[in-house]
Enzyme design. Structure first.
Site, mmCIF file in Angstrom:
data_model
loop_
_atom_site.group_PDB
_atom_site.id
_atom_site.type_symbol
_atom_site.label_atom_id
_atom_site.label_comp_id
_atom_site.label_asym_id
_atom_site.label_seq_id
_atom_site.Cartn_x
_atom_site.Cartn_y
_atom_site.Cartn_z
ATOM 1 C CG ASP A 27 -2.095 0.907 1.124
ATOM 2 O OD1 ASP A 27 -2.344 1.419 0.014
ATOM 3 O OD2 ASP A 27 -2.773 1.121 2.144
ATOM 4 C CG HIS A 44 -0.449 2.156 -9.209
ATOM 5 N ND1 HIS A 44 -0.648 1.870 -7.881
ATOM 6 C CD2 HIS A 44 -1.537 2.870 -9.600
ATOM 7 C CE1 HIS A 44 -1.808 2.386 -7.484
ATOM 8 N NE2 HIS A 44 -2.365 3.004 -8.508
ATOM 9 C CG LEU A 138 9.053 -17.382 -3.370
ATOM 10 C CD1 LEU A 138 8.998 -17.394 -1.839
ATOM 11 C CD2 LEU A 138 9.552 -16.005 -3.846
HETATM 12 C C1 IPE Z 1 -5.617 -2.665 -0.201
HETATM 13 O O1 IPE Z 1 -5.221 -1.338 -0.313
HETATM 14 C C2 IPE Z 1 -5.556 -3.364 -1.516
HETATM 15 C C3 IPE Z 1 -4.221 -3.551 -2.066
HETATM 16 C C4 IPE Z 1 -3.098 -3.221 -1.502
HETATM 17 C C5 IPE Z 1 -4.176 -4.183 -3.350
HETATM 18 P P1 IPE Z 1 -6.285 -0.160 -0.488
HETATM 19 O O2 IPE Z 1 -5.498 1.108 -0.556
HETATM 20 O O3 IPE Z 1 -7.192 -0.460 -1.602
HETATM 21 O O4 IPE Z 1 -7.093 -0.268 0.876
HETATM 22 P P2 IPE Z 1 -7.938 0.827 1.673
HETATM 23 O O5 IPE Z 1 -8.923 1.404 0.719
HETATM 24 O O6 IPE Z 1 -6.973 1.860 2.161
HETATM 25 O O7 IPE Z 1 -8.543 0.067 2.810
HETATM 26 C C1 IPE Z 2 -1.583 0.308 -3.330
HETATM 27 O O1 IPE Z 2 -1.389 1.684 -3.338
HETATM 28 C C2 IPE Z 2 -1.867 -0.269 -4.690
HETATM 29 C C3 IPE Z 2 -3.253 -0.691 -4.872
HETATM 30 C C4 IPE Z 2 -4.186 -0.664 -3.960
HETATM 31 C C5 IPE Z 2 -3.619 -1.176 -6.175
HETATM 32 P P1 IPE Z 2 -2.609 2.704 -3.331
HETATM 33 O O2 IPE Z 2 -2.998 2.973 -4.740
HETATM 34 O O3 IPE Z 2 -3.704 2.222 -2.456
HETATM 35 O O4 IPE Z 2 -1.910 3.988 -2.708
HETATM 36 P P2 IPE Z 2 -2.497 4.972 -1.610
HETATM 37 O O5 IPE Z 2 -2.990 4.138 -0.475
HETATM 38 O O6 IPE Z 2 -3.597 5.739 -2.263
HETATM 39 O O7 IPE Z 2 -1.339 5.833 -1.223
HETATM 40 MG MG MG Z 3 -4.081 2.419 -0.498
#
Ligand code: IPE
Ligand code: IPE
Ligand code: MG
Length: 249
Positions: A27, A44, A138
């Protein structure tokens, strides 16, 4: 490898007990991009390097299973442009890494509601599964279009079908019967669950499987996650007292 990563790895080896299975909620890509005044997909894309480093770090440390949460069922609600950027990155990751993953002895499994993927993304998934199927070092579980509750609903439907057909009786249902109908059937439960970016929630990831996982919240945003960050988490794990409801020895 930086000095600090190799020092940490040496410390991990002295201690001995490496988690067999590490699960990561990757995240913070969006915030990483925002800090740089860049659009979210830039974050990303930068996160792909962290995936590569994490896989290599797990191979070096002797971790057997790595589960990565790449795209949740709820993430389909993000703007179309972001969703298509993420799907394009998935295809690019597979195109770029499949041969290397195979050479490293990684076996890739992809779990989630793949019926929602575009034909191009679905065929990339099939390709990486096929090309890495013999990997012995792995197991890499990629969770895409995945939700923990949806996985439990799917398992309930599979159980119901077995009850209907007479293959199973209600009194035979136990924890193993359910576990064997999850995507992770045959894979040990995660010992360590890492979430980056400081968020302290599960966001519907592996609800059944993390029952006794040790939780580790890293403040690092995913694109900055590296070997040293993973090894810090493993060192922290090695200091935990896992009691599983018993009294410590
Ligand atoms: C969880 O992260 C999903 C992934 C890392 C793929 P999100 O950024 O979507 O989760 P919330 O919305 O903060 O709970
Ligand atoms: C995690 O990073 C990737 C996915 C959930 C696909 P985010 O896109 O949720 O990044 P933040 O949480 O908005 O910083
Ligand atoms: Mg996120």
């Amino acid at each position: 490898m930086t000095d600090s990563a190799s020092d940490l790895l040496a410390r991990i080896r002295v201690h001995g007990a490496v988690p067999r299975h590490i699960a990561i909620i990757m995240d913070g890509n969006g915030r990483w991009a925002r800090e740089r005044h860049m659009p979210r997909p830039f974050g990303h894309r930068s996160g792909m390097k962290a995936v590569r480093e994490t896989v290599e770090a797990c191979l070096e440390a002797g971790v057997e299973w790595l589960s990565l949460f790449a795209f949740s069922q709820e993430n389909w609600q993000r703007p179309e442009t972001e969703v298509s950027a993420l799907m394009a990155l998935l295809e690019e990751y597979i195109a770029r890494e499949a041969a290397e993953l195979r050479a490293q002895g990684v076996c890739v499994h992809v779990h989630g509601d793949l019926s929602r993927l575009s034909p191009a993304a679905a065929s990339a998934v099939e390709r990486v599964r096929r090309e890495t199927s013999g990997g012995q070092r792995l197991g890499l579980n990629l969770f895409i279009s995945y939700g923990g509750r949806a996985e439990l609903v799917r398992a309930a439907r599979l159980l119901a079908a077995d009850l209907e057909s007479g293959a199973l009786r209600a009194e035979d249902i136990d924890e193993q019967t359910i576990a064997s109908r999850l995507y992770t059937a045959g894979c040990p439960d995660p010992d360590l669950l890492i979430r980056t970016s400081g968020e302290q929630r599960l966001s519907n990831f592996l609800l059944w499987q993390v029952a006794y996982a040790e939780l580790y919240i890293s403040s690092v945003l995913w694109p900055d996650f590296d070997r040293a960050a993973l090894y810090e988490a493993i060192c922290d794990f090695q200091r935990r007292d896992r009691r599983f409801g018993r009294v410590s020895t």
